[in-house]
Design an enzyme around this catalytic site. Sequence first.
Site, short mmCIF file in Angstrom:
data_model
loop_
_atom_site.label_atom_id
_atom_site.label_comp_id
_atom_site.label_asym_id
_atom_site.label_seq_id
_atom_site.Cartn_x
_atom_site.Cartn_y
_atom_site.Cartn_z
N LYS A 240 2.95 0.83 -2.81
CA LYS A 240 2.54 1.14 -4.19
C LYS A 240 1.33 2.05 -4.12
O LYS A 240 0.58 2.03 -3.14
CB LYS A 240 2.18 -0.15 -4.94
CG LYS A 240 2.30 -0.03 -6.44
CD LYS A 240 3.74 -0.24 -6.91
CE LYS A 240 3.88 -0.12 -8.40
NZ LYS A 240 5.21 -0.56 -8.86
N1 LIG Z 1 9.18 2.57 -14.50
C1 LIG Z 1 9.88 1.85 -13.66
O1 LIG Z 1 10.92 2.28 -13.15
C2 LIG Z 1 9.46 0.44 -13.33
C3 LIG Z 1 10.22 -0.24 -12.35
C4 LIG Z 1 9.91 -1.59 -12.09
C5 LIG Z 1 8.86 -2.19 -12.75
N2 LIG Z 1 8.12 -1.48 -13.67
C6 LIG Z 1 7.03 -2.19 -14.33
O2 LIG Z 1 7.28 -2.21 -15.71
C7 LIG Z 1 6.03 -2.21 -16.44
C8 LIG Z 1 6.03 -1.05 -17.43
O3 LIG Z 1 6.24 0.17 -16.71
P1 LIG Z 1 6.72 1.51 -17.45
O4 LIG Z 1 7.20 2.41 -16.37
O5 LIG Z 1 7.58 1.17 -18.60
O6 LIG Z 1 5.33 2.07 -17.96
P2 LIG Z 1 5.07 3.08 -19.20
O7 LIG Z 1 3.77 3.71 -18.94
O8 LIG Z 1 6.26 3.95 -19.42
O9 LIG Z 1 4.97 2.08 -20.45
C9 LIG Z 1 4.04 1.04 -20.52
C10 LIG Z 1 4.06 0.48 -21.93
O10 LIG Z 1 3.19 -0.65 -21.99
C11 LIG Z 1 2.27 -0.48 -23.06
N3 LIG Z 1 1.01 -1.16 -22.72
C12 LIG Z 1 0.09 -0.80 -21.80
N4 LIG Z 1 -0.93 -1.68 -21.80
C13 LIG Z 1 -0.62 -2.63 -22.71
C14 LIG Z 1 -1.26 -3.79 -23.18
N5 LIG Z 1 -2.45 -4.16 -22.70
N6 LIG Z 1 -0.64 -4.52 -24.14
C15 LIG Z 1 0.56 -4.14 -24.63
N7 LIG Z 1 1.21 -3.05 -24.24
C16 LIG Z 1 0.62 -2.30 -23.30
C17 LIG Z 1 2.10 1.01 -23.21
O11 LIG Z 1 1.61 1.36 -24.50
C18 LIG Z 1 3.55 1.47 -22.99
O12 LIG Z 1 4.30 1.31 -24.18
C19 LIG Z 1 4.95 -2.16 -15.34
O13 LIG Z 1 4.56 -3.48 -15.02
C20 LIG Z 1 5.67 -1.55 -14.16
O14 LIG Z 1 5.08 -1.89 -12.93
C21 LIG Z 1 8.40 -0.18 -13.97
#
Ligand SMILES: NC(=O)c1ccc[n+]([C@@H]2O[C@H](COP(=O)([O-])OP(=O)(O)OC[C@H]3O[C@@H](n4cnc5c(N)ncnc54)[C@H](O)[C@@H]3O)[C@@H](O)[C@H]2O)c1
Length: 433
Positions: free
Chosen positions: A122
């Site tokens: 990561k």
């Molecule tokens: N993108 C991927 O392919 C992927 C894969 C596996 C896991 N994840 C996990 O999924 C989660 C989200 O990732 P993503 O890629 O969708 O990110 P992103 O940046 O596209 O979206 C994150 C979302 O969470 C919201 N957010 C941030 N802080 C917040 C808070 N304190 N309270 C409420 N909402 C909040 C943001 O406004 C946004 O809508 C993370 O934990 C990431 O590690 C992502």
Amino acid sequence: MDTKTGKGSLLKEIEKDEVWGDVFRMVAQQVEKAFIIGNINEKYFETLLEPERVLRVSIPVVMDNGEIKCFAGYRVQHSTARGPAKGGIRYHPNVTLDEVSALAAWMSFKNALVNIPFGGGKGGIKVNPSDLSEGELIRLTRRYTSGILPLIGPYKDVPAPDVNTNQLIMDVIMDTYSMFQGFTVPSVVTGKSVSLGGSVGRREATGKGVFFVTKEYLELKNKKIENLKIGIQGFGNVGSVAALSFYSAGAKVCAITDVSGGIYNEKGLDINKILNEIKNKKFLKNIKGEGDFIENKELFELPVDVLIPAAIERQITEENADKIKAFLIVEGANGPVTPEAEKILLDKNIVIIPDILANAGGVIVSYFEWVQDLQFYFWKEEEIFEKLEEILKNALHEVIKTSENFKTDLRTSALIIGISRIIDAIEKRGIFP
Ligand SMILES: NC(=O)c1ccc[n+]([C@@H]2O[C@H](COP(=O)([O-])OP(=O)(O)OC[C@H]3O[C@@H](n4cnc5c(N)ncnc54)[C@H](O)[C@@H]3O)[C@@H](O)[C@H]2O)c1
């Protein structure tokens, strides 16, 4: 287990350094439980809680106004026992070595659980990307990539998107790496634009995966998705695609939130309409007329059946766990439930489909992207989603079976499977030298 230090019988022996903040301690407690319940050979316990490589880099950036700002960046490889390190890069003001190390460890367990030939890694930069112009963001990304260059490569460590990073950032990483090699290397990173060797379906993969796993679990429990109310925290890559998948399948997505707050409508929200509007309005709080405005913390108290935290870690804690009414929590985000909250939820018989299973869709399609890039031969979207669904369904069935065998929760069961596969690789390879 000592609730203050989070240390049980295995952890008692270990005193650790700056890697061990609140988030890595969550990993340590989860791993300890899996070792104890799964009767896993204890001699490997400490090795699994020590990241293989940790790199911290400084990232000076010339800002548009001529000032120089310096940011801190990290890349952590937790384990490469089963293959190249694989895991996303996060841009967020709260990024720390603790958080990146924990996320890297979860990637190792996730990749082993769904049995793809990767280790776990990561990366992250401590920055609020919305404070930067596009030019500043690109310079930041190029300098970070040059900093982590000794670690990354198609057979060494393959980054991907995470919170606040997207196709553009992956394209820039691919280009920067390629400039240093002197030729184009698409397989160094996944989540790129399709025209640069990205995979169709990668952008949707994690959110769709959350949906596939939930749907299969509900079918096994003879529940119909159309009868259920869903609440989702986070409306980014994972949350918005999951919301659209549930909505398209006929479920009522009643509540969604992002960092600004969110919208609740007990009759269900029109997700297509909201996705269209958010393109211009940026945050959910700016969208009016679809339902009532809610603060983020209110989401966890709503009368929904399925709750999907898909934002960041440590959102369901001992302060709010008791107020949750859902019967099922599906972890779209990594580490959204603290161990203290998990205990409360399990005591209430609330089922948690853990992150390393629920959000594995992203890394599975990243694996497909890597394979396609190495072969310079590209697949169709139907093929991608069919293979994705099959891998996730099989993993879910295996996790449920293992949880029945060991009479334990789904997280511990998933970790028992993942950790056992990593240890099998370490045992077969032997400890060098
Ligand atoms: N993108 C991927 O392919 C992927 C894969 C596996 C896991 N994840 C996990 O999924 C989660 C989200 O990732 P993503 O890629 O969708 O990110 P992103 O940046 O596209 O979206 C994150 C979302 O969470 C919201 N957010 C941030 N802080 C917040 C808070 N304190 N309270 C409420 N909402 C909040 C943001 O406004 C946004 O809508 C993370 O934990 C990431 O590690 C992502």
